[in-house]
Design an enzyme around this catalytic site. Structure first.
Site, short mmCIF file in Angstrom:
data_model
loop_
_atom_site.label_atom_id
_atom_site.label_comp_id
_atom_site.label_asym_id
_atom_site.label_seq_id
_atom_site.Cartn_x
_atom_site.Cartn_y
_atom_site.Cartn_z
CG ASN A 165 -1.30 0.69 0.98
OD1 ASN A 165 -1.63 2.11 0.63
ND2 ASN A 165 -2.60 1.35 2.85
CB THR A 212 -3.02 -1.26 -3.45
OG1 THR A 212 -2.92 -0.48 -2.54
CG2 THR A 212 -3.00 -2.82 -2.67
CG ASP A 267 -3.54 -2.64 12.45
OD1 ASP A 267 -1.76 -3.43 12.83
OD2 ASP A 267 -3.01 -2.40 13.14
N1 LIG Z 1 -3.10 2.74 -3.62
C1 LIG Z 1 -4.15 2.48 -1.80
N2 LIG Z 1 -4.56 4.20 -2.34
C2 LIG Z 1 -6.09 3.89 -1.32
N3 LIG Z 1 -6.58 3.09 0.27
C3 LIG Z 1 -5.67 2.37 -0.73
C4 LIG Z 1 -4.71 1.92 -1.44
N4 LIG Z 1 -3.80 0.53 -0.95
C5 LIG Z 1 -4.72 0.32 0.03
N5 LIG Z 1 -5.54 1.18 0.39
C6 LIG Z 1 -6.47 1.31 1.93
O1 LIG Z 1 -5.78 2.16 2.93
C7 LIG Z 1 -6.29 2.08 4.24
C8 LIG Z 1 -4.95 2.15 4.99
O2 LIG Z 1 -3.94 1.39 4.98
P1 LIG Z 1 -2.87 0.89 5.44
O3 LIG Z 1 -3.49 0.16 6.76
O4 LIG Z 1 -1.66 0.91 5.19
O5 LIG Z 1 -2.45 2.42 6.46
P2 LIG Z 1 -2.77 3.16 7.77
O6 LIG Z 1 -4.33 3.13 7.87
O7 LIG Z 1 -2.27 4.41 7.93
O8 LIG Z 1 -2.14 2.69 9.34
P3 LIG Z 1 -3.42 1.40 10.32
O9 LIG Z 1 -4.59 0.60 9.58
O10 LIG Z 1 -1.86 1.09 10.98
O11 LIG Z 1 -3.48 2.56 11.21
C9 LIG Z 1 -7.04 0.62 4.10
O12 LIG Z 1 -7.51 0.32 4.97
C10 LIG Z 1 -6.16 -0.03 2.89
O13 LIG Z 1 -7.22 -0.07 2.16
C1 LIG Z 2 -6.65 10.95 26.48
C2 LIG Z 2 -5.61 9.84 26.81
C3 LIG Z 2 -5.81 8.61 25.02
C4 LIG Z 2 -4.69 7.74 25.52
C5 LIG Z 2 -5.28 6.51 25.07
C6 LIG Z 2 -4.10 5.23 25.45
C7 LIG Z 2 -4.43 3.87 25.14
C8 LIG Z 2 -3.85 2.95 23.56
C9 LIG Z 2 -4.99 1.62 23.10
C10 LIG Z 2 -4.55 1.88 22.19
C11 LIG Z 2 -5.82 0.78 21.29
C12 LIG Z 2 -5.16 0.22 20.09
C13 LIG Z 2 -5.74 -0.58 19.66
C14 LIG Z 2 -5.94 -0.74 17.87
C15 LIG Z 2 -6.74 -0.74 16.92
C16 LIG Z 2 -6.30 -1.17 15.62
O1 LIG Z 2 -7.54 -2.74 15.28
C17 LIG Z 2 -6.68 -0.20 15.03
C18 LIG Z 2 -6.34 -0.03 13.36
O2 LIG Z 2 -4.92 0.35 13.36
N1 LIG Z 2 -6.65 0.86 15.64
C19 LIG Z 2 -7.63 1.52 16.27
O3 LIG Z 2 -8.52 1.78 15.64
C20 LIG Z 2 -6.83 2.94 16.10
C21 LIG Z 2 -7.05 3.64 18.07
C22 LIG Z 2 -6.31 4.69 18.15
C23 LIG Z 2 -6.56 5.02 19.68
C24 LIG Z 2 -5.61 6.07 20.61
#
Ligand SMILES: Nc1ncnc2c1ncn2[C@@H]1O[C@H](COP(=O)(O)OP(=O)(O)OP(=O)(O)O)[C@@H](O)[C@H]1O
Ligand SMILES: CCCCCCCCCCCCC/C=C/[C@@H](O)[C@H](CO)NC(=O)CCCCC
Ligand SMILES: [Ca+2]
Length: 513
Positions: free
Chosen positions: A106, A138, A166
């Site tokens: 990505n 992608t 994720d």
């Molecule tokens: N080429 C693309 N253009 C736009 N969106 C894309 C592309 N390839 C994948 N995606 C979408 O981008 C979204 C976010 O991507 P990714 O999970 O890699 O990064 P992130 O959101 O920054 O990280 P995290 O999920 O760890 O918070 C994914 O849900 C995926 O479906």
């Molecule tokens: C006001 C003080 C706040 C302090 C809070 C600290 C707590 C942090 C706990 C973090 C838990 C992360 C769980 C992960 C979930 C992932 O499947 C998901 C996809 O990447 N991330 C979020 O939803 C992103 C979720 C981001 C949450 C902050």
């Protein structure tokens, strides 16, 4: 080479330093003869003692044969091993290693460095290990999912690698799980169906904003470490939850299913994608200040047997005994009652209340923001999820609870927090429990009309009909009433779980040089 005790040894000169090198079938070790003579005894990181190093044979990435095989005079020194024992020794540690991988990158995840990370840090390691790859960058969201589900010739590959966060992992997992069910003729709209486990392992090269799945399965979010786990062919089974709304399949989840606080953080942060990873901090503070609560009913089937509890201190680590027990129980139960028969006999626990957050963590959800995670003792592959209910409380108490995710204190040690280890659960928001819902649905009301009518209804009974969304591994679900079932060890990753830092004595005993 057949016996572990049988040693090959030799001397190796590197940059004018002389090393004594020994090899048996499990460990390659080398020590600096000059340092050893000085008896400094000073321990350095990664070494057994000053100048001594070892590496398990199964973790050697590649072996290069030197042209010059000067004959050895002394017995026990390097000798050219006859081809067949050399092959069988090599086969023993390369059997589980991938040879051909399908890689999806990505380019827009996290800080948009996915392509760079792969080209500079990962591709050279794959090439050194003689792994062939087909790489797809992608072009749009769901590109990887749909390609895996409908087009990819999966028979060619030994695994699938995703470079991203994720969300990207979720795409790969959905593509692979759906494809596997399609090919096995399993109807994923039915909650009762036992899903078919996926044959191909998934590798994660972290390049996202949270990288919680990588962090919680490897212990770091370092692309090189992840690439090495892929190359040596590690395997880590992992639970997957299926999420349904009545007879309609919604999504799979492996990390967090969160309603209320984490649903609201995600909904708000999606509007701020342009901010990159910082969006979660801004939306986190904003959601915390809004202090909304949600009413509804949570029902669940508690896990039984030796699965531990969310409040024990048995953290899931490499070779986790609880997850291994689950693997052997699965083998036995194949010949006994089907899972759904057994579950029908279990009794559901029902809890009705006002909640700030309802979270289900199928794994610890450890990530750089929260190094021990949402549920520090949750297991990767035990067939359960930890259901955390945070009841309505003051802002200050909720802040105390949240801050405990970032330090060593127990975030469950509050009167307003309950946590249960479960294998299935359901949630129905309060407004959907009212009879009026059926009438409204039948009258064909649209979204806005539907909500405003609910508000009028609820003015009479005095409650605030707040509504949140489910955060399903970072995706917003379109339904609030959901049914969730954990499918034990449905997928496998190129990982080995989090490894404890070995203590000095253990390392020394292991290498025995
Ligand atoms: N080429 C693309 N253009 C736009 N969106 C894309 C592309 N390839 C994948 N995606 C979408 O981008 C979204 C976010 O991507 P990714 O999970 O890699 O990064 P992130 O959101 O920054 O990280 P995290 O999920 O760890 O918070 C994914 O849900 C995926 O479906
Ligand atoms: C006001 C003080 C706040 C302090 C809070 C600290 C707590 C942090 C706990 C973090 C838990 C992360 C769980 C992960 C979930 C992932 O499947 C998901 C996809 O990447 N991330 C979020 O939803 C992103 C979720 C981001 C949450 C902050
Ligand atoms: Ca689990």
């Amino acid at each position: 080479m057949e016996k572990q005790s049988r040693l090959l040894c030799s001397e190796l000169c590197v940059q004018r330093r002389l090393f004594e090198v020994t090899l048996n079938c499990t460990v390659l070790a080398w020590k600096d003869i000059q340092i050893d003579k000085k008896h400094t005894g000073r321990a350095i990181y990664g070494a057994v003692k000053a100048g001594s190093h070892c590496v398990p044979v199964c973790e050697i990435i590649a072996v290069q044969e030197k042209e010059d095989d000067s004959p050895c005079k002394d017995t026990g020194k390097w000798q050219k091993v006859p081809q067949s024992p050399a092959d069988s020794c090599q086969h023993a540690f390369t059997a589980n290693r991938p040879k051909y991988l399908l890689v999806y990158i990505n380019p827009y995840g996290g800080k948009q460095r996915g392509k760079q990370i792969y080209d500079h840090k990962v591709a050279p390691i794959f090439s050194r290990a003689s792994i062939s790859t087909d790489v797809i960058v992608t072009e749009h969201a769901n590109h990887a999912r749909d390609h895996l589900k409908m087009e990819a010739d999966l028979k060619k590959y030994d695994g699938v690698v995703c470079v991203g966060g994720d969300g990207m992992f979720s795409e790969i997992m959905h593509g692979l799980v759906s494809r596997t069910q399609q090919e096995a003729g399993v109807d994923d709209n039915s909650m009762e169906e036992t899903l078919m486990p996926c044959g191909l392992r998934i590798g994660i090269i972290p390049a996202g904003s949270t990288d919680c799945i990588c962090y919680a399965t490897v212990g770091s979010n370092d692309p090189v470490t992840s690439a090495l786990h892929i190359v040596v062919g590690d395997s880590q089974p992992m639970d997957v939850c299926s999420v349904h709304n009545e007879d309609h399949f919604l999504r799979y989840s492996v990390s967090l299913l969160g309603y209320g606080f984490y649903g609201d953080v995600l909904t708000d942060s999606e509007r701020k994608r342009w901010m990159g990873p910082a969006r979660y901090d801004i939306s986190g503070v904003k959601t915390f200040l809004s202090h909304r609560y949600y009413e509804g009913t949570v029902s669940f089937l508690p896990a039984e047997g030796n699965s531990g509890t969310p409040r024990d201190k048995m953290q899931c680590r490499s070779g986790c005994s609880i997850c291994q027990q689950t693997s052997s129980d699965k083998l036995v139960s194949k010949n006994e009652d089907s899972v759904s028969d057994a579950e029908c006999r279990d009794t559901w626990t029902v809890i009705r209340g006002k909640f700030l957050a309802i979270n289900a963590a199928s794994m610890s959800c450890a990530c750089p923001r929260s190094p021990k995670g949402l549920s520090p003792s949750a297991h990767l592959a035990d067939g359960t999820t930890d259901l955390i209910l945070v009841r309505k409380c003051s802002r200050l108490n909720f802040l105390r609870h949240l801050l405990r995710h970032t330090n060593k204190d127990d975030q469950f040690d509050h009167s307003f927090v309950e946590v249960y280890r479960v294998k299935q659960f359901r949630f129905t928001p309060r407004y959907q429990e009212c009879d009026s819902e059926v009438d409204l649905r039948e009258s064909g009301a649209t979204g806005k009309q539907f909500l405003s009518q609910i508000c009028r209804e609820h003015r009479a009974c005095g409650c605030m009909p707040s509504q949140s969304n489910w955060n399903c591994d970072g995706e917003i679900l379109p339904h609030t009433a959901i049914q969730v079932r954990v499918h034990s060890q449905l997928i496998k990753l190129f990982a080995r779980g989090i490894e404890e830092q070995p203590v000095f004595e253990d390392l020394y005993a292991h290498c025995a040089i």
